[in-house]
Design an enzyme around this catalytic site. Structure first.
Site, short mmCIF file in Angstrom:
data_model
loop_
_atom_site.label_atom_id
_atom_site.label_comp_id
_atom_site.label_asym_id
_atom_site.label_seq_id
_atom_site.Cartn_x
_atom_site.Cartn_y
_atom_site.Cartn_z
N ASP A 126 0.76 -1.25 0.08
CA ASP A 126 0.09 -0.01 -0.05
C ASP A 126 0.97 1.37 0.01
O ASP A 126 0.30 2.50 -0.07
CB ASP A 126 -1.01 0.18 1.28
CG ASP A 126 -0.14 0.05 2.72
OD1 ASP A 126 1.08 0.14 2.52
OD2 ASP A 126 -1.09 -0.32 3.75
N GLY A 127 2.36 1.24 0.17
CA GLY A 127 3.02 2.35 0.01
C GLY A 127 3.14 3.26 1.34
O GLY A 127 3.61 4.31 1.21
N ASP A 253 19.99 -4.71 -1.93
CA ASP A 253 19.39 -3.32 -2.07
C ASP A 253 19.28 -2.63 -0.80
O ASP A 253 18.64 -1.36 -1.09
CB ASP A 253 17.74 -3.60 -2.59
CG ASP A 253 17.11 -4.63 -1.68
OD1 ASP A 253 17.62 -5.74 -1.30
OD2 ASP A 253 15.91 -4.09 -1.30
#
Length: 453
Positions: A126-127, A253
């Site tokens: 959902d960010g 990352d």
């Protein structure tokens, strides 16, 4: 905007890379914006300290652009290994680069977000960021900065008024948006993406950008870049151990090529020198356990070297990688001496002290923060018995780098164990009581002042 424009130095260096490195995105619209934390110290370095609270919220919750810097938010593209499995479907999924600024020395600083909404890389997320996650990141960055670890700093935390569902927190839970400040957000995974796509021109452009803008070197030599990253990441790994810190998710990352620690998730501080202590509940094999962090970071740097083979020969890259263990050992001695408040003598005596400290901490199961507090300046109290004789002997002859006369040394050591983190959060979650949180930040900064050179 700042009352002293000469202190506000906007930059747009990231745009040099071109649109193949990022995607323009829009921030989410939040139902409310309640300012919970603003880092005045960090803001002052880039001319943002004179923003009033209304302006602060406008820029760091609504994300109105700061003048003359990035015209719109940019979600960065990257790949990476996650628990040693390659994943080409990554990228900024709940954050973006919002602005670039320069400090008084001209060094580039970048503002990046967490919880600012969905991007093309959100996948099924959902960010958003939970308020608890934001509180934990403030505590982590403040503690690490005080303990001498190269880290991103939390600039802002604003509660955003959404109810979030999470599998690892009691839900619904409160939401927030966070802004961090670091010297850039180029990851090892950024290079891996270019290697994956065999983008030689992009790789050369990225190498030059990092050397020029993040390291201040007028060079485009990939070997020089790897040499710098080996040094910085070896120091990062060493500082984690000296701080007793476990990042939890040292995927490629999550490794910044500036050597700054960032992207904090399930972190913990280890109560004792236990090499097997893990932070992430999902790290079942202990891949990123306390004592395995140097190995994990070295492995990630190997992936950078492998990526740079696109534009450089293998043999000199391998030779640079082989320097990591020695650089780590030297950095560990430096970091432990710094935390003990001692000045280096010579390499052999420094290594002897490191061996004695590591072995005794491991075999006695002593509390890390208590030991470093008591031993600061090179003298152990009488309450430390015969088990500490090797440490006492090894510390003989070292010169203290500063005295214990500050107020901090008359109190108790400042720690950040999980029980206290949960207690700070419980006060917020149950009573909306932020006083333990603010008191802890103040205590951490007092410790930092006492440890500072």
């Amino acid at each position: 905007m700042p009352a002293h424009p000469q202190a506000y130095r906007p930059a747009t260096a990231l745009l040099q890379l071109g649109d193949g490195f990022y995607d323009p995105v829009a921030a989410a619209t939040f139902p409310q914006a309640t300012l919970r934390f603003r880092n005045g110290r960090a803001a002052a370095e880039v001319g943002l300290d004179t923003l009033d609270d209304r302006e602060w919220v406008e820029h760091f919750a609504s994300f109105a652009p700061l003048p003359e810097t990035l015209p719109q938010p940019l979600a960065l593209r990257y790949h990476g290994h996650q628990f040693r499995q390659y994943n080409p479907d990554l990228g900024d999924g709940r954050g973006f680069s919002f602005a670039q600024l320069r400090d008084a020395s001209g060094r580039l600083l970048e503002l990046g977000t967490k919880g600012s909404g969905q991007t093309p890389y959100s996948r099924f997320g959902d960010g958003r960021l939970t308020l608890k996650g934001g509180v934990r990141e403030v505590l982590a960055t403040e503690m690490l900065e005080a303990l001498g670890v190269s880290t991103s700093r939390t600039l802002s935390l604003i509660e955003t008024g959404e109810a979030l569902e999470r599998g690892d927190e009691p839900s619904p839970t409160r939401s927030a948006v966070l802004v961090r400040m670091s010297h850039g957000h180029v990851r090892i995974g950024t290079f891996q993406r270019l290697a994956y796509h065999q983008d030689e021109a992009g790789m050369r452009r990225l190498v030059g950008y990092v050397l020029r803008e993040l390291y201040g070197e007028q060079s485009d030599d990939p070997l020089r870049l790897l040499e710098l990253v080996v040094d910085r990441t070896a120091r990062l790994a060493a500082s984690y151990l000296a701080a007793g810190f476990v990042h939890g998710v040292l995927n490629s990352d999550n490794i910044n090529v500036t050597g700054e620690s960032f992207d904090y998730g399930p972190w913990r501080f280890a109560p004792t020198w236990n090499p097997a202590f893990t932070a992430a509940y999902f790290d079942h094999a202990g891949l990123y356990a306390f004592g395995r962090q140097p190995e994990a970071i070295h492995w990630d740097v190997m992936q950078l070297a492998a990526s740079l083979r696109l534009i450089a020969d293998s043999d000199p890259l391998i030779a640079l990688l082989e320097a990591f263990p020695a650089r780590f050992q030297q950095a560990l001695a430096d970091a432990l001496l710094w935390r003990l408040g001692l000045t280096s003598r010579d390499a052999e005596e420094d290594r002897r002290l490191v061996r004695a400290v590591e072995q005794t901490l491991r075999t006695t199961d002593a509390r890390l923060d208590r030991f470093f507090f008591d031993a600061f300046g090179g003298t152990l109290p009488d309450s430390y018995g015969d088990a500490w004789s090797d440490v006492r002997d090894a510390m003989t002859g070292f010169t203290p780098r500063k005295s214990r006369e500050r107020d901090y040394w008359s109190g108790e050591p400042c720690s950040m164990l999980i029980e206290e983190v949960e207690s700070i959060w419980a006060a917020i979650a149950e009573r909306d009581d932020w006083s333990p949180f603010h008191a802890k930040v103040a205590a951490i900064r007092a410790m930092g002042a006492a440890l500072a050179v």
